[in-house]
Design a protein around this motif. Sequence first.
Motif, PDB file in Angstrom:
ATOM      1  N   THR A  73       0.846  -1.181   0.000  1.00 60.42           N
ATOM      2  CA  THR A  73       0.000   0.000   0.000  1.00 60.42           C
ATOM      3  C   THR A  73       0.889   1.240   0.000  1.00 60.42           C
ATOM      4  O   THR A  73       2.060   1.158   0.296  1.00 60.42           O
ATOM      5  CB  THR A  73      -0.855   0.045   1.278  1.00 60.42           C
ATOM      6  N   PRO A 123     -25.066  -5.558  -0.500  1.00 56.87           N
ATOM      7  CA  PRO A 123     -24.264  -5.056   0.628  1.00 56.87           C
ATOM      8  C   PRO A 123     -22.881  -5.693   0.692  1.00 56.87           C
ATOM      9  O   PRO A 123     -21.928  -5.083   1.171  1.00 56.87           O
ATOM     10  CB  PRO A 123     -25.083  -5.432   1.864  1.00 56.87           C
ATOM     11  N   TYR A 137     -19.191  -4.029  -1.253  1.00 55.82           N
ATOM     12  CA  TYR A 137     -18.121  -3.225  -0.710  1.00 55.82           C
ATOM     13  C   TYR A 137     -17.294  -4.004   0.301  1.00 55.82           C
ATOM     14  O   TYR A 137     -16.063  -3.946   0.299  1.00 55.82           O
ATOM     15  CB  TYR A 137     -18.661  -1.928  -0.090  1.00 55.82           C
ATOM     16  N   ALA A 138     -17.981  -4.781   1.158  1.00 57.78           N
ATOM     17  CA  ALA A 138     -17.256  -5.577   2.151  1.00 57.78           C
ATOM     18  C   ALA A 138     -16.330  -6.572   1.442  1.00 57.78           C
ATOM     19  O   ALA A 138     -15.225  -6.841   1.903  1.00 57.78           O
ATOM     20  CB  ALA A 138     -18.229  -6.298   3.066  1.00 57.78           C
ATOM     21  N   GLU A 186     -13.282  -4.695   0.357  1.00 60.59           N
ATOM     22  CA  GLU A 186     -12.424  -4.454   1.534  1.00 60.59           C
ATOM     23  C   GLU A 186     -11.686  -5.724   1.951  1.00 60.59           C
ATOM     24  O   GLU A 186     -10.528  -5.679   2.342  1.00 60.59           O
ATOM     25  CB  GLU A 186     -13.287  -4.016   2.714  1.00 60.59           C
ATOM     26  N   GLN A 245      -8.822  -6.128  -0.165  1.00 59.11           N
ATOM     27  CA  GLN A 245      -7.775  -5.171   0.227  1.00 59.11           C
ATOM     28  C   GLN A 245      -6.975  -5.694   1.418  1.00 59.11           C
ATOM     29  O   GLN A 245      -5.751  -5.637   1.439  1.00 59.11           O
ATOM     30  CB  GLN A 245      -8.409  -3.830   0.618  1.00 59.11           C
ATOM     31  N   MET A 246      -7.710  -6.211   2.414  1.00 54.58           N
ATOM     32  CA  MET A 246      -7.050  -6.681   3.630  1.00 54.58           C
ATOM     33  C   MET A 246      -6.262  -7.959   3.403  1.00 54.58           C
ATOM     34  O   MET A 246      -5.117  -8.088   3.822  1.00 54.58           O
ATOM     35  CB  MET A 246      -8.104  -6.990   4.689  1.00 54.58           C
ATOM     36  N   ARG A 257      -1.806  -9.328   2.793  1.00 49.56           N
ATOM     37  CA  ARG A 257      -1.110 -10.266   3.672  1.00 49.56           C
ATOM     38  C   ARG A 257      -0.578 -11.494   2.932  1.00 49.56           C
ATOM     39  O   ARG A 257       0.126 -12.300   3.531  1.00 49.56           O
ATOM     40  CB  ARG A 257      -2.079 -10.730   4.771  1.00 49.56           C
ATOM     41  N   GLN A 304      -2.640  -0.073  -3.282  1.00 47.02           N
ATOM     42  CA  GLN A 304      -4.064   0.126  -3.026  1.00 47.02           C
ATOM     43  C   GLN A 304      -4.253   1.473  -2.357  1.00 47.02           C
ATOM     44  O   GLN A 304      -3.319   2.023  -1.782  1.00 47.02           O
ATOM     45  CB  GLN A 304      -4.639  -0.993  -2.167  1.00 47.02           C
ATOM     46  N   GLU A 349      -7.244   5.118  -2.028  1.00 50.66           N
ATOM     47  CA  GLU A 349      -8.565   5.716  -2.209  1.00 50.66           C
ATOM     48  C   GLU A 349      -8.386   7.061  -2.888  1.00 50.66           C
ATOM     49  O   GLU A 349      -7.450   7.789  -2.579  1.00 50.66           O
ATOM     50  CB  GLU A 349      -9.228   5.896  -0.834  1.00 50.66           C
ATOM     51  N   PRO A 381     -12.376   3.719  -3.305  1.00 52.34           N
ATOM     52  CA  PRO A 381     -11.192   2.884  -3.095  1.00 52.34           C
ATOM     53  C   PRO A 381     -10.814   2.086  -4.349  1.00 52.34           C
ATOM     54  O   PRO A 381     -11.661   1.832  -5.203  1.00 52.34           O
ATOM     55  CB  PRO A 381     -11.632   1.931  -1.977  1.00 52.34           C
ATOM     56  N   LEU A 410     -15.013  -9.166   7.436  1.00 53.79           N
ATOM     57  CA  LEU A 410     -15.881  -8.091   6.950  1.00 53.79           C
ATOM     58  C   LEU A 410     -16.973  -8.632   6.041  1.00 53.79           C
ATOM     59  O   LEU A 410     -18.128  -8.231   6.139  1.00 53.79           O
ATOM     60  CB  LEU A 410     -15.046  -7.040   6.216  1.00 53.79           C
ATOM     61  N   GLU A 427     -21.328  -8.733   6.878  1.00 53.88           N
ATOM     62  CA  GLU A 427     -22.297  -7.988   6.069  1.00 53.88           C
ATOM     63  C   GLU A 427     -23.457  -8.846   5.601  1.00 53.88           C
ATOM     64  O   GLU A 427     -24.359  -8.368   4.946  1.00 53.88           O
ATOM     65  CB  GLU A 427     -21.600  -7.403   4.834  1.00 53.88           C
ATOM     66  N   ARG A 465     -26.086   2.062   7.313  1.00 54.60           N
ATOM     67  CA  ARG A 465     -25.473   0.737   7.436  1.00 54.60           C
ATOM     68  C   ARG A 465     -24.281   0.803   8.389  1.00 54.60           C
ATOM     69  O   ARG A 465     -23.283   0.130   8.211  1.00 54.60           O
ATOM     70  CB  ARG A 465     -24.984   0.252   6.058  1.00 54.60           C
ATOM     71  N   THR A 495      -5.110  -4.317   7.981  1.00 52.93           N
ATOM     72  CA  THR A 495      -5.185  -3.157   7.095  1.00 52.93           C
ATOM     73  C   THR A 495      -6.458  -2.394   7.407  1.00 52.93           C
ATOM     74  O   THR A 495      -7.548  -2.957   7.336  1.00 52.93           O
ATOM     75  CB  THR A 495      -5.251  -3.616   5.619  1.00 52.93           C
ATOM     76  N   THR A 530      -9.067  -0.467   6.118  1.00 55.35           N
ATOM     77  CA  THR A 530      -9.552  -0.105   4.790  1.00 55.35           C
ATOM     78  C   THR A 530     -10.236   1.260   4.849  1.00 55.35           C
ATOM     79  O   THR A 530     -10.846   1.616   5.861  1.00 55.35           O
ATOM     80  CB  THR A 530     -10.529  -1.172   4.269  1.00 55.35           C
TER      81      THR A 530
END
Lengths: 459, 250
Positions: free
Chosen positions: A2, A47, A50-51, A54, A57-58, A62, A74, A76, A81, A160, A164, B166, B181, B183
């Motif tokens: 990042t 929904p 986006y999760a 993310e 991304q996370m 790793r 990565q 925004e 993002p 994440l 959701e 939300r 991380t 986000t």
Amino acid sequence: MTGASLADYRLLGPFRAGAMAELFELEDADGQRWLLKRPRLAFGNHPACYAGFETEQMVLARLTGPQVPRCPAQGEDEQGPWLVLERIPGTSLEELAAAAPLPSTEVARLGLLLADALHALHRQNVVHQDLTPAHVILRPEGQAALIDFGLARHGDLPDLAGAESTGPLGTPAVIAPEQVLGRRGDPRSDLYAAGAILYRLATGRYPFGTAASAWGLHRRRWFDPPPPRALNPACPPWLQEVILRCLAVRPERRYASAAQLAVDLAHPEQVVVGERGQRPRAGGLGLALRRWWAERQPEASQAVKPAGQLARAPQVLVAIDTQSHDEALAEALRLALRRLIALDPHWRVTCVGVLEPSLLTEQEESGELARGFHTAQLVALHHWARPLALPPERIRFHVLTGGDAAACIVDQARRDHADHILMGARGSSALRRFLGSVSSRVVAEAPCSVTVVRPLSGG
Amino acid sequence: MNLAILADIHANLEALTACLAHAERQGAEGYAFLGDLVGYGADPEACLAIIQRHAAAGAILVRGNHDEAALAGLGLDMNPAAREAALWTRTRLSAAERDFLAGLPYTVERDGTLFVHASAERPQDWEYVSDERAARRCLAATSASLIFAGHVHHPLLFHSLREPGREGVAAFVPQTGSAVTLTPGRRWLALAGSVGQPRDGNPAAAYLLFDTARRLLTWQRVPYDWMSAAAKIRAAGLPEVLAQRLGEGW
């Protein structure tokens, strides 16, 4: 990772627009092509969109190794993002599956690449959770790479994607029964998906179809799919055994790790074929009712983390010097192996001996003699293991051929995803002084832990 | 920049020096101290001297309830051991040290990140942000996208989506040494755990490292000489329970 900027790349144009995200093609200063991924953030999108982004991304931040796309940057900006991903060249399993049913040797070859990649992922404490043929790409270099980590679960990071959603997360064709019930994080769910992919490659269809209806998803909790041989008689019993083992309803009845699947696919001749491999048709309503009842019993097994599950399923390689005839050393090795596997319920053992090719070629050209040496080695390996009385499905035997014993052992350890090598010390013989120590080289070069065993001396 | 975030030091010199040495080895370039610098432990002067040196070098500092109790008040909202420790600490502090504590703000905001001892919602009320409901109120009280707090003495990470309607908050128990991380589409509330009196069953001192450029958050645990810290508490005549709990982490 990042911190790099999008300014380092030139935007070439749209690449593909999916339901969850849009992909664009980029070029860096060296002319290398990359992909830019942006989630769909507009109102009304699922929904998990986006999760899922993310989560990628996370998790990708790793992960390392050729089994996953590299993720050099990565961040925004005003459009939201973004992620820069490696554009992996190669063919997806989805493209290859179009020609299914494939010959069993080809199914085994592709399955082995998939299992190798999956084990590398699980070793990094990540479960993919959405392993479809389209998410497996065969690199031109030969390894498989897994893509799309939007539903992935890292054992040490917040879930994440899971947070959701209340319903099942996954693709109907490959989703595991426990995932249908919302349980996430078990690496054996990926082995179920791998089984569904192998099933498709071997028969041309998925075990439970592709319907996203409640019945389409939940049927797999109680019913077996038709055995692969019922759909494609050319599918050998060993492959049916392997596939149905992956597709077992309860995770503890599947392979305990992708490494165990890889070992079976690499050595079909050593797969112990039971009733499952020969079965002509699926279990009936009685079996389904028993499973329905069993599901209502309190959970026996605890939720596992990917790394925790792998820790309970060690792959042990025992290197045996069949020339040594040192019974005390052989017994010390057996004792060391017993101790090593005592704590872990899902261990597997591979016993190897090394045959020097010089013994074969110099004396005679005939293959018969070579086979004779090979058989003698194999007999010696079985002889070593007999006192342990290990269940046959847990132990494999291989005679390796090569002039460099240490290199042969290290190479086999790599192929088998060995977690531990056990071998005897050669002692202070004249041979050792002349050849140098095999064990010290294995210790230095092995990809895993190595235990060098000595017998207890009387003095 | 690598920012080391230390909360609830509680005048535990052994734990503080162990964490600072660890952070330095990990490449920390900046420091934040999230309050409760004193109270419970037997080394308020030595700890304050170290923290003041960092403050002079630009460290972020906020005030905790134990810092406030060491200045004035009857400490009626505290348990008896905490009150006794606060009164003992008060007798030890010089006028300069008292001025230093009295000058600490309740919150500091820097580049969209809020530093607070307890909750961003009425920081002076010292609410424990130990569940999702309290975390939600804390996040709702500020526009900062990232909050660092202490007070609870447990490492915890709360997060919620930014999207209106939300903003459900979820909690996560972080794994030591495993980088998360942060986000950008989400708001985060990170509880650093306690340097000087961990209460999660692990006696090792806890602190946080934040890589601000890569937005990576890593909880650290540092074993330290809690036996010396406990011996000093006993020698000072402070309540026995304050010494005992250090070795067990409760």
